[in-house]
Design a protein around this motif. Structure first.
Motif, short mmCIF file in Angstrom:
data_model
loop_
_atom_site.label_atom_id
_atom_site.label_comp_id
_atom_site.label_asym_id
_atom_site.label_seq_id
_atom_site.Cartn_x
_atom_site.Cartn_y
_atom_site.Cartn_z
N VAL A 191 41.82 35.04 -66.92
CA VAL A 191 42.93 34.14 -67.22
C VAL A 191 42.42 33.07 -68.19
O VAL A 191 41.74 32.12 -67.78
CB VAL A 191 43.49 33.50 -65.94
N MET A 192 42.75 33.22 -69.46
CA MET A 192 42.15 32.37 -70.48
C MET A 192 42.61 30.91 -70.38
O MET A 192 41.86 30.00 -70.74
CB MET A 192 42.44 32.92 -71.87
N ASP A 193 43.82 30.67 -69.88
CA ASP A 193 44.24 29.28 -69.68
C ASP A 193 43.31 28.59 -68.69
O ASP A 193 42.96 27.41 -68.86
CB ASP A 193 45.68 29.23 -69.17
N LEU A 214 47.61 35.27 -59.33
CA LEU A 214 48.38 34.11 -58.90
C LEU A 214 49.56 33.88 -59.83
O LEU A 214 49.48 34.12 -61.03
CB LEU A 214 47.49 32.87 -58.87
N ASN A 215 50.67 33.38 -59.26
CA ASN A 215 51.80 33.00 -60.11
C ASN A 215 51.49 31.67 -60.79
O ASN A 215 50.49 31.02 -60.47
CB ASN A 215 53.10 32.96 -59.29
N PRO A 216 52.30 31.23 -61.76
CA PRO A 216 51.95 30.01 -62.51
C PRO A 216 51.74 28.77 -61.64
O PRO A 216 50.82 27.98 -61.92
CB PRO A 216 53.15 29.84 -63.45
N TYR A 223 48.65 35.70 -50.14
CA TYR A 223 47.51 36.04 -51.02
C TYR A 223 46.75 34.79 -51.45
O TYR A 223 45.52 34.73 -51.33
CB TYR A 223 48.04 36.79 -52.23
N ILE A 224 47.45 33.79 -51.93
CA ILE A 224 46.77 32.57 -52.38
C ILE A 224 46.07 31.89 -51.22
O ILE A 224 44.96 31.37 -51.36
CB ILE A 224 47.75 31.60 -53.09
N ASP A 225 46.67 31.90 -50.03
CA ASP A 225 46.03 31.24 -48.90
C ASP A 225 44.84 32.02 -48.38
O ASP A 225 43.88 31.42 -47.87
CB ASP A 225 47.05 30.99 -47.79
N LEU A 226 44.85 33.35 -48.50
CA LEU A 226 43.65 34.13 -48.20
C LEU A 226 42.51 33.72 -49.13
O LEU A 226 41.37 33.57 -48.71
CB LEU A 226 43.93 35.62 -48.35
N ALA A 276 47.53 25.16 -59.10
CA ALA A 276 46.87 24.64 -57.90
C ALA A 276 45.43 25.13 -57.81
O ALA A 276 44.52 24.38 -57.42
CB ALA A 276 47.66 25.05 -56.65
N GLY A 277 45.21 26.39 -58.19
CA GLY A 277 43.86 26.93 -58.16
C GLY A 277 42.95 26.26 -59.15
O GLY A 277 41.78 25.97 -58.85
N ILE A 278 43.44 26.00 -60.35
CA ILE A 278 42.64 25.30 -61.36
C ILE A 278 42.29 23.89 -60.86
O ILE A 278 41.15 23.44 -61.00
CB ILE A 278 43.40 25.24 -62.70
#
Length: 241
Positions: A197-199, A169-171, A141-144, A176-178
């Motif tokens: 995702v407020m963080d 996404l998991n933590p 999913y993340i790589d898509l 990594a996404g941020i």
């Protein structure tokens, strides 16, 4: 300098008004959160900015030129790229071929050896280095999501619209996404992101615009907006304000 300007933008679907008189400006280089509870009109707003939906009223301008009324391909050629809530891969193609499709349909198409080099660079930028030959339907999913972002960046956009790109996404993946979106911001790309995702919002956005029931209820520095009583009521209800 103002890059994107919405003035009185409204979208109606028959008797339903999904977006009502939305106005805001984005300056070049900003990363701005477009927030609001489900059904508040955020994705509809992105769809109008990117040309997937026509506006019912109002105007949208990019770099001072009106783009409302143009089709999505013409708006993309003017420097607007986006991702979607549901990743839209070409599953029968490889990862590299998915990115090649984006390079082939940009305003100045890239082919051959130049395309191969550009594909490798784009995949490296999003954390998929060396995986151009991998089948797209085998990605996690993340790589898509990374691949979809590489396709969006293939057009070398001045404005990037991210529709819940960090959702699900998991933590570890979220961190990594941020970091990835931060790297795009640091390159000077203007980013408008719809996010719950407020963080991530706090880490990425210096400013937030909040919608509720199709209209704008807040616009300002992130910390101020997230502490606003009307925003809290929109998300959590009257008892939490």
């Amino acid at each position: 300098m103002t890059l994107l300007s919405l003035k009185g933008v409204t979208k109606r679907f028959g008797g339903l008004t999904a977006v009502n008189g939305l106005s805001f400006d984005l300056r070049e280089g900003e990363t701005v959160g477009l927030l609001g509870p489900n059904g508040s009109g955020k994705t509809t707003a992105l769809n109008m900015i990117s040309g997937y939906l026509p506006v019912s009223e109002g105007t949208i301008a990019l770099g001072g030129d009106t783009i409302s009324g143009l089709g999505p391909e013409r708006i993309a050629h003017r420097g607007v790229a986006r991702t979607f809530q549901l990743v839209r891969a070409l599953p029968s193609l490889s990862v590299g071929e998915n990115v090649l499709a984006a390079l082939a349909f940009r305003r100045e198409p890239v082919w051959g050896k130049a395309a191969e080099s550009r594909i490798n660079d784009l995949l490296s930028d999003v954390g998929l280095a060396g995986r151009a030959g991998q089948p797209a339907d085998s990605l996690t999913y993340i790589d898509l999501k990374r691949m979809e972002l590489a396709r969006a960046l293939a057009s070398e956009p001045s404005l990037l619209l991210l529709d819940e790109w960090l959702a699900g996404l998991n933590p570890t993946e979220l961190r990594a996404g941020i970091d990835l979106i931060t790297s795009l911001r640091d390159r000077g790309i203007t980013i408008l992101l719809v996010e719950h995702v407020m963080d991530a919002v706090r880490a990425l956005c210096s400013r937030c615009i909040v919608m509720n029931a199709g209209g704008k209820i807040a616009d300002g520095p992130t910390a101020d907006v997230l502490a606003d009583g009307e925003v809290i009521r929109a998300y959590l209800g009257e008892d939490h304000a």
